[in-house]
Enzyme design. Structure first.
Site, PDB file in Angstrom:
ATOM      1  CE  LYS A  78      -4.430   1.076   0.359  1.00  0.00           C
ATOM      2  NZ  LYS A  78      -5.539   0.310  -0.187  1.00  0.00           N
ATOM      3  N   GLY A 178     -20.293   6.278   3.224  1.00  0.00           N
ATOM      4  CA  GLY A 178     -19.330   6.587   2.166  1.00  0.00           C
ATOM      5  C   GLY A 178     -19.942   6.279   0.812  1.00  0.00           C
ATOM      6  N   GLY A 180     -19.080   6.827  -2.253  1.00  0.00           N
ATOM      7  CA  GLY A 180     -18.104   7.070  -3.317  1.00  0.00           C
ATOM      8  C   GLY A 180     -18.124   5.912  -4.303  1.00  0.00           C
ATOM      9  CB  VAL A 182     -16.519   1.099  -2.554  1.00  0.00           C
ATOM     10  CG1 VAL A 182     -17.065  -0.150  -1.878  1.00  0.00           C
ATOM     11  CG2 VAL A 182     -15.094   0.859  -3.035  1.00  0.00           C
ATOM     12  N   GLY A 183     -19.215   2.608  -2.491  1.00  0.00           N
ATOM     13  CA  GLY A 183     -20.540   2.700  -1.897  1.00  0.00           C
ATOM     14  C   GLY A 183     -21.653   2.784  -2.924  1.00  0.00           C
TER      15      GLY A 183
HETATM   16  P1  NAD Z   1     -13.965   7.276  -2.757  1.00  0.00           P
HETATM   17  O1  NAD Z   1     -12.996   8.353  -2.469  1.00  0.00           O
HETATM   18  O2  NAD Z   1     -14.504   7.121  -4.133  1.00  0.00           O
HETATM   19  O3  NAD Z   1     -15.243   7.398  -1.784  1.00  0.00           O
HETATM   20  C1  NAD Z   1     -15.127   7.545  -0.417  1.00  0.00           C
HETATM   21  C2  NAD Z   1     -16.402   8.191   0.089  1.00  0.00           C
HETATM   22  O4  NAD Z   1     -16.340   8.199   1.509  1.00  0.00           O
HETATM   23  C3  NAD Z   1     -16.614   9.629  -0.360  1.00  0.00           C
HETATM   24  O5  NAD Z   1     -17.962   9.805  -0.741  1.00  0.00           O
HETATM   25  C4  NAD Z   1     -16.318  10.453   0.905  1.00  0.00           C
HETATM   26  O6  NAD Z   1     -17.061  11.653   0.972  1.00  0.00           O
HETATM   27  C5  NAD Z   1     -16.782   9.472   1.961  1.00  0.00           C
HETATM   28  N1  NAD Z   1     -16.240   9.722   3.292  1.00  0.00           N
HETATM   29  C6  NAD Z   1     -15.004  10.108   3.668  1.00  0.00           C
HETATM   30  N2  NAD Z   1     -14.946  10.234   5.009  1.00  0.00           N
HETATM   31  C7  NAD Z   1     -16.178   9.894   5.474  1.00  0.00           C
HETATM   32  C8  NAD Z   1     -16.750   9.818   6.760  1.00  0.00           C
HETATM   33  N3  NAD Z   1     -16.047  10.091   7.830  1.00  0.00           N
HETATM   34  N4  NAD Z   1     -18.059   9.429   6.852  1.00  0.00           N
HETATM   35  C9  NAD Z   1     -18.774   9.115   5.762  1.00  0.00           C
HETATM   36  N5  NAD Z   1     -18.278   9.181   4.521  1.00  0.00           N
HETATM   37  C10 NAD Z   1     -17.003   9.567   4.388  1.00  0.00           C
HETATM   38  O7  NAD Z   1     -13.242   5.934  -2.246  1.00  0.00           O
HETATM   39  P2  NAD Z   1     -13.595   4.445  -2.639  1.00  0.00           P
HETATM   40  O8  NAD Z   1     -12.731   4.020  -3.769  1.00  0.00           O
HETATM   41  O9  NAD Z   1     -15.067   4.301  -2.733  1.00  0.00           O
HETATM   42  O10 NAD Z   1     -13.032   3.660  -1.368  1.00  0.00           O
HETATM   43  C11 NAD Z   1     -13.763   3.609  -0.159  1.00  0.00           C
HETATM   44  C12 NAD Z   1     -13.154   2.576   0.757  1.00  0.00           C
HETATM   45  O11 NAD Z   1     -13.166   1.303   0.123  1.00  0.00           O
HETATM   46  C13 NAD Z   1     -11.691   2.789   1.138  1.00  0.00           C
HETATM   47  O12 NAD Z   1     -11.483   2.283   2.432  1.00  0.00           O
HETATM   48  C14 NAD Z   1     -10.930   1.946   0.140  1.00  0.00           C
HETATM   49  O13 NAD Z   1      -9.658   1.572   0.610  1.00  0.00           O
HETATM   50  C15 NAD Z   1     -11.848   0.756   0.075  1.00  0.00           C
HETATM   51  N6  NAD Z   1     -11.716  -0.057  -1.125  1.00  0.00           N
HETATM   52  C16 NAD Z   1     -11.862   0.505  -2.344  1.00  0.00           C
HETATM   53  C17 NAD Z   1     -11.783  -0.313  -3.469  1.00  0.00           C
HETATM   54  C18 NAD Z   1     -12.032   0.237  -4.840  1.00  0.00           C
HETATM   55  O14 NAD Z   1     -12.180  -0.571  -5.754  1.00  0.00           O
HETATM   56  N7  NAD Z   1     -12.137   1.525  -5.040  1.00  0.00           N
HETATM   57  C19 NAD Z   1     -11.498  -1.677  -3.334  1.00  0.00           C
HETATM   58  C20 NAD Z   1     -11.368  -2.206  -2.062  1.00  0.00           C
HETATM   59  C21 NAD Z   1     -11.475  -1.380  -0.950  1.00  0.00           C
END
Ligand code: NAD
Length: 369
Positions: A78, A178, A180, A182-183
């Site tokens: 990472k 969240g 974003g 993933v969500g």
């Molecule tokens: P992203 O930046 O696209 O989305 C993150 C979201 O979380 C944003 O909407 C942000 O506003 C929100 N956020 C930040 N702090 C917050 C809080 N305190 N309360 C509520 N919401 C909050 O990131 P992502 O790619 O969706 O990744 C999210 C998580 O999933 C991370 O932990 C990442 O490591 C993990 N992850 C991502 C992937 C991937 O394919 N992108 C794969 C495995 C794990």
């Protein structure tokens, strides 16, 4: 002093912890290469102002276990860059290009996107040093965030997990912390399977509606640059209130350690589907198990993104990426939850057992293993 430096080391790693900095472009960061027994490590590059060495070490280990559990020919690593991801694009490009040059010599690390970085950032990295994953289509990539690889994997894991708890996906109420990459995709793939979104949050607040939120409208609202809490159809709550929204499936998809001993009691759900990496402390995982809430561990449930990245790296297509995610997520989620049930273990303990065995086997096949 030696003890201090090596305090993170155990039987698996980390193999290297590298600090890098370039004041001319305000670059500061850390790369942790945890274990490369199975092959060159794949792991995300996170850009955030408030990360730490310890967080990076834990995230790198999560990647070692995730890649091993998924049976990928890759170890875990990472990288974190200490910066505000919302900086102007021109500045971000220079920081990311500088970052790529800083990690260039560590050829057993292949960078992928993570919070604060995306496909474009990975294209800049590849342009500088010739390797990265999670690339845009135009340069032969499978844009894993755009297609929702991780969200698809989460929905697949949920389909299997429903057999191990009192949840039926069709009609299940889902709350997501969240909204974003993933969500929002987890929401879309679960809604396709008949679930109902009753709550979602981002860093600026929460929107909740027990009657259901129109996911496509909420995605369009969020893509318009507005906070989810300003979505008109629902109750506007604070950012932290998402934890207590009554639901069947609660999905953390934001930051690490959001579920802790002091707040995990507020959850009102039957399943926690871990979209974020390391979203719960060990104490919180224990409490979830004691309360009978099924917690599907991060490195099993959210492996869709890295499986997609690996398929891309080895020349596969988007179609084969989805098929591989589905196959691996079904197999691994079932294997972990069956072992947890049969051996009366918390799912995380069963997942660590499965992944740890695979890492140790890979290590035994290397010269120093
Ligand atoms: P992203 O930046 O696209 O989305 C993150 C979201 O979380 C944003 O909407 C942000 O506003 C929100 N956020 C930040 N702090 C917050 C809080 N305190 N309360 C509520 N919401 C909050 O990131 P992502 O790619 O969706 O990744 C999210 C998580 O999933 C991370 O932990 C990442 O490591 C993990 N992850 C991502 C992937 C991937 O394919 N992108 C794969 C495995 C794990």
């Amino acid at each position: 002093m030696t003890e201090e430096i090596f305090r993170f080391c155990d039987e698996y790693g980390p193999e290297k912890i590298i600090h890098f900095a370039n004041p001319a472009i305000e670059l500061k960061g850390i790369l942790v290469i945890d274990n490369v027994a199975a092959g060159p490590a794949i792991g995300g590059t996170r850009m955030a102002p408030d990360v730490s060495v310890e967080e990076c070490v834990r995230l790198a280990r999560a990647m070692t276990f995730k890649n091993a559990a998924a049976g990928l020919p890759h170890g875990g690593a990472k990288a974190v860059i200490f910066a505000d991801p919302a900086m102007p694009l021109e500045k971000k490009e220079s920081v990311i290009r500088g970052y790529a040059c800083a990690i260039s010599e560590f050829t057993d690390y292949i960078a992928g996107p993570d919070m604060g970085t995306d496909e474009i950032a990975m294209a800049w990295v590849r342009d500088e040093i010739g390797r990265s994953v999670g690339l845009p289509r135009e340069v032969g990539g499978i844009p894993l965030d755009e297609i929702g690889a991780t969200g698809f994997g989460l929905a697949t894991a949920a389909e299997v997990a429903q057999e191990f708890c009192d949840v039926t996906i069709k009609g299940a109420r889902v709350a997501i912390q969240g909204f974003g990459a993933v969500g929002k995709h987890a929401a879309q793939f679960l809604i396709e399977r008949g679930a109902v979104l009753v709550g979602a949050s981002d860093s600026r607040g929460t929107i909740a509606n027990p009657d259901g939120i129109d996911v496509d409208c909420l995605v369009a609202h969020k893509e318009g640059g507005k906070p989810v809490a300003d979505y008109p159809d629902g109750q506007k709550l604070s950012c932290d209130d998402i934890i207590a929204v009554p639901c069947d499936i609660w999905i953390p998809a934001a930051r690490p350690d959001v579920l802790r001993e002091d707040n995990v009691g507020q959850l009102d759900c039957k399943m926690v589907l871990q979209g974020a990496n390391i979203p719960a402390t060990l104490e919180a995982e224990v409490k979830l198990h004691e309360r009978g809430i099924l917690s599907v561990p991060d490195f099993i449930a959210n492996a869709g993104g890295v499986i997609c990245a690996s398929v891309e790296y080895h020349g596969g297509t988007e179609t084969s990426a989805f098929a591989t995610i589905e196959e691996k997520l079904r197999l691994n989620t079932r294997a972990v939850l069956m072992d947890a049930r049969d051996e009366k273990l918390a799912p995380r303990a069963a997942a660590i057992k499965l992944a740890g065995e695979r890492v140790r086997r890979a290590m035994s096949l290397t010269r120093w293993g």
